[in-house]
Design an enzyme around this catalytic site. Structure first.
Site, PDB file in Angstrom:
ATOM      1  N   ARG A  16      28.845  -4.749  35.605  1.00 53.85           N
ATOM      2  CA  ARG A  16      27.587  -5.418  35.269  1.00 53.85           C
ATOM      3  C   ARG A  16      27.618  -6.928  35.455  1.00 53.85           C
ATOM      4  O   ARG A  16      26.719  -7.505  36.072  1.00 53.85           O
ATOM      5  CB  ARG A  16      27.205  -5.173  33.783  1.00 53.85           C
ATOM      6  CG  ARG A  16      26.409  -3.949  33.526  1.00 53.85           C
ATOM      7  CD  ARG A  16      26.835  -3.386  32.195  1.00 53.85           C
ATOM      8  NE  ARG A  16      28.216  -3.012  32.312  1.00 53.85           N
ATOM      9  CZ  ARG A  16      28.616  -1.828  32.797  1.00 53.85           C
ATOM     10  NH1 ARG A  16      27.732  -0.944  33.123  1.00 53.85           N
ATOM     11  NH2 ARG A  16      29.885  -1.550  32.934  1.00 53.85           N
ATOM     12  N   THR A  17      28.624  -7.564  34.892  1.00 48.81           N
ATOM     13  CA  THR A  17      28.581  -9.030  34.863  1.00 48.81           C
ATOM     14  C   THR A  17      28.654  -9.589  36.280  1.00 48.81           C
ATOM     15  O   THR A  17      27.845 -10.437  36.681  1.00 48.81           O
ATOM     16  CB  THR A  17      29.724  -9.575  33.988  1.00 48.81           C
ATOM     17  OG1 THR A  17      29.707  -8.861  32.752  1.00 48.81           O
ATOM     18  CG2 THR A  17      29.561 -11.055  33.728  1.00 48.81           C
TER      19      THR A  17
HETATM   20  N1   CP Z   1      29.077  -5.750  29.715  1.00 50.24           N
HETATM   21  C1   CP Z   1      30.038  -6.079  30.595  1.00 50.24           C
HETATM   22  O1   CP Z   1      30.672  -7.149  30.512  1.00 50.24           O
HETATM   23  O2   CP Z   1      30.253  -5.147  31.571  1.00 50.24           O
HETATM   24  P1   CP Z   1      31.261  -5.302  32.780  1.00 50.24           P
HETATM   25  O3   CP Z   1      32.665  -5.333  32.203  1.00 50.24           O
HETATM   26  O4   CP Z   1      31.021  -4.134  33.666  1.00 50.24           O
HETATM   27  O5   CP Z   1      30.966  -6.624  33.450  1.00 50.24           O
END
Ligand code: CP
Length: 308
Positions: free
Chosen positions: A53-54
């Protein structure tokens, strides 16, 4: 000019935060207005730790603004594997990009990098410490779906020891009025003592409980679930013992209040059953979408780009 960085959710005043969240809300409604504001600009995503996501939402955010992206997605695929320091890497990336988002397993690494950087550096998660852009995402989601912060009762459940999103969110929400926290975790995964001390120092009411049951959920406006952070455990045995401590399933949702919005920074493992994904109170996928709007607003803010 000295670049402005984002290391902690408290780096923005409440007024600045309000402006940023208002801009993110406007981006959701009027994306075309923002589509060319970063033409000619580049974001470097410097990820020393895995992310879906990030990293991808930062990249989507810059592309939505008309800019470009470059970067690396693991320490092994950068010269960190040859022993280069984050400071040197950051100083060099400053020559190639206009803004950078850095995730690192070591607490404070993005801060160290920012000291040598010629461009704004965003902490995209540092060890078990902070995750300020997840917090901006959480705040935008709460504002959009609840309409306010004051007076909320927020339950945080799961790995409150290693969950950096929890530490950042508690810090950010502590600035609003009449907030109350219910901290739900196994004894071994309680919030770090500095978080407890900070809440006490600010006279913010909180309770710590182990069970996620009807009584615990009765007053909650928000239940923020988190996964057990496997990568921060020193041994596999402890992780296996803890990993399924909480499972939010249909039976639990049947006795939860109608107002109780479920958030989760994701990724989830087992702590939320897929059977509740279509429950209108489950908003974690909407939350991931809000992450793009808020990161667009953040990029514009740190680059000092005026929106007409
Ligand atoms: N929420 C979050 O930080 O997801 P990721 O680790 O996939 O970036």
């Amino acid at each position: 000019m000295t670049p402005r960085h984002l290391m902690s959710p408290l780096d923005f005043s409440i007024e600045e935060l309000d402006r940023l969240l208002d801009m993110a809300a406007d981006i959701e409604k009027n994306p075309d207005k923002y589509a060319h504001l970063c033409e000619g600009k580049r974001i470097a995503t410097m990820f020393y730790e895995p992310s879906t996501r990030t990293r991808l939402s930062f990249e989507a955010a810059m592309m939505n603004l008309g800019g470009k992206v470059l970067g690396f997605h693991s320490a092994d695929s950068s010269s960190a594997a040859k022993g280069e320091s984050v400071s040197d890497t950051m100083r060099v990336v400053s020559c190639y990009a206009d803004i950078a988002a850095m995730r690192h397993p070591k607490e404070g690494a993005p801060l160290v990098a920012s000291l040598r950087s010629l461009i704004p550096v965003i902490n995209a998660g540092d060890g078990g410490h902070q995750h300020p852009t997840q917090t901006l995402t959480d705040l935008l989601t709460i504002k959009a779906l609840k309409g306010h912060f004051d007076g909320l009762v927020i339950g945080l459940c799961g790995d409150l020891k290693f969950g950096r999103t929890v530490h950042s969110l508690i810090e950010a929400l502590s600035r609003y009025n009449d907030i109350r926290f219910v901290l739900i975790s196994p004894e071994e995964l309680r919030v770090p003592s500095y978080v407890r001390e900070s809440l006490r120092a600010k006279n913010i009411p909180f309770e710590e409980v182990v069970r996620l049951d009807e009584e615990t959920m009765a007053d909650l406006d928000i239940l923020y679930m988190t996964r057990v952070q496997k990568e921060r455990f020193f041994n596999e045995e402890d992780y296996v013992r803890m990993k399924d401590f909480y499972i939010l399933d249909k039976a639990k949702m049947d006795v939860a209040p109608d107002k109780m919005m479920i958030l989760h920074p994701l990724p989830r493992v087992n702590e939320i059953s897929v059977e509740i994904d279509d429950d209108p109170r489950a908003q974690y996928f909407a939350q991931a979408q809000y992450g793009v709007y808020v990161r667009m607003a953040l990029i514009l803010t740190l680059l000092g780009i005026e929106v007409a």
